[in-house]
Design a protein around this motif. Structure first.
Motif, PDB file in Angstrom:
ATOM      1  N   PRO A   2     -10.875  -7.248  -0.211  1.00 51.16           N
ATOM      2  CA  PRO A   2     -10.475  -7.089  -1.612  1.00 51.16           C
ATOM      3  C   PRO A   2      -9.927  -5.676  -1.843  1.00 51.16           C
ATOM      4  O   PRO A   2     -10.248  -4.751  -1.088  1.00 51.16           O
ATOM      5  N   PRO A   3      -9.126  -5.508  -2.885  1.00 50.37           N
ATOM      6  CA  PRO A   3      -8.595  -4.165  -3.159  1.00 50.37           C
ATOM      7  C   PRO A   3      -9.716  -3.176  -3.476  1.00 50.37           C
ATOM      8  O   PRO A   3     -10.749  -3.552  -4.029  1.00 50.37           O
ATOM      9  N   LYS A   4      -9.486  -1.922  -3.111  1.00 46.40           N
ATOM     10  CA  LYS A   4     -10.452  -0.869  -3.429  1.00 46.40           C
ATOM     11  C   LYS A   4     -10.519  -0.685  -4.938  1.00 46.40           C
ATOM     12  O   LYS A   4      -9.527  -0.828  -5.652  1.00 46.40           O
ATOM     13  N   ASP A  40     -18.385  -0.087  -4.281  1.00 49.84           N
ATOM     14  CA  ASP A  40     -18.274  -1.431  -3.712  1.00 49.84           C
ATOM     15  C   ASP A  40     -18.133  -2.487  -4.804  1.00 49.84           C
ATOM     16  O   ASP A  40     -17.623  -3.564  -4.557  1.00 49.84           O
ATOM     17  N   SER A  41     -18.623  -2.172  -6.005  1.00 51.40           N
ATOM     18  CA  SER A  41     -18.502  -3.078  -7.152  1.00 51.40           C
ATOM     19  C   SER A  41     -18.416  -2.220  -8.408  1.00 51.40           C
ATOM     20  O   SER A  41     -18.871  -1.071  -8.417  1.00 51.40           O
ATOM     21  N   TRP A  84      -1.930   5.709   0.855  1.00 53.23           N
ATOM     22  CA  TRP A  84      -3.186   4.967   0.717  1.00 53.23           C
ATOM     23  C   TRP A  84      -3.165   3.997  -0.466  1.00 53.23           C
ATOM     24  O   TRP A  84      -4.147   3.285  -0.706  1.00 53.23           O
ATOM     25  N   ARG A  85      -2.080   3.886  -1.197  1.00 51.70           N
ATOM     26  CA  ARG A  85      -2.025   2.983  -2.363  1.00 51.70           C
ATOM     27  C   ARG A  85      -2.118   1.516  -1.984  1.00 51.70           C
ATOM     28  O   ARG A  85      -2.564   0.698  -2.790  1.00 51.70           O
ATOM     29  N   HIS A  86      -1.713   1.156  -0.774  1.00 52.97           N
ATOM     30  CA  HIS A  86      -1.774  -0.256  -0.368  1.00 52.97           C
ATOM     31  C   HIS A  86      -3.200  -0.797  -0.357  1.00 52.97           C
ATOM     32  O   HIS A  86      -3.409  -2.006  -0.353  1.00 52.97           O
ATOM     33  N   ARG A  87      -4.184   0.090  -0.360  1.00 57.32           N
ATOM     34  CA  ARG A  87      -5.588  -0.333  -0.340  1.00 57.32           C
ATOM     35  C   ARG A  87      -6.078  -0.804  -1.717  1.00 57.32           C
ATOM     36  O   ARG A  87      -7.161  -1.377  -1.817  1.00 57.32           O
TER      37      ARG A  87
END
Length: 152
Positions: A2-4, A40-41, A84-87
């Protein structure tokens, strides 16, 4: 994956003598930083994120007697580096970073996650600030002498 989540922590690990741990990014040689990491959430408290990231990236446990994790009650909002935007989810360009300090009794070798980091160094706070690639990380380290004095 899932996306960061664009909410993260920065944890400046230091000794009472203001030696600061820096770790070198495995995916960007020459990029030195403190411990960082995203929640993480959305409902994960920043303090839990900080403790988890410290353990994952250094093997240190914030609950060990003599280790003092302090919420600096400071936040940075910064533009995420393009590489790092693709994350993150599409359209996410900024991250909110919550700052912590972790004081440990003395400089120790840490257990790096080789997937994330390739080297480590302990430096006096001013030298550590100079070595950081991230301006917000360097600034946080430069606050360390004032913050440490006010927390003593």
């Amino acid at each position: 994956m899932p996306p960061k989540i664009p909410q993260s922590v920065l944890v400046v690990i230091h000794t009472p003598a203001l030696e600061v741990l820096l770790i070198e990014r495995a995916d960007a040689p020459g990029f030195w930083q403190s411990v960082t990491g995203s929640k993480d959430s959305l409902d994960e408290p920043f303090e839990l994120t900080a403790a988890r990231e410290v353990a994952e990236e250094t093997g240190l446990d914030v609950r060990v007697p003599g280790h003092v994790l302090t919420d600096w009650a400071l936040e940075n909002v910064y533009e995420i580096y393009p590489q790092w935007r693709h994350r993150y989810a599409e359209g996410v360009t900024h991250n909110t970073e919550h700052l912590f300090g972790l004081c440990i009794p003395h400089a120790v070798p840490v257990l790096l996650s080789p997937r994330e980091h390739s080297d480590q160094v302990w430096l006096p706070w001013a030298q550590a600030a100079e070595r950081c690639f991230s301006p917000s990380n360097a600034e946080a380290i430069s606050w360390l002498p004032r913050l440490a004095a006010s927390l003593s």
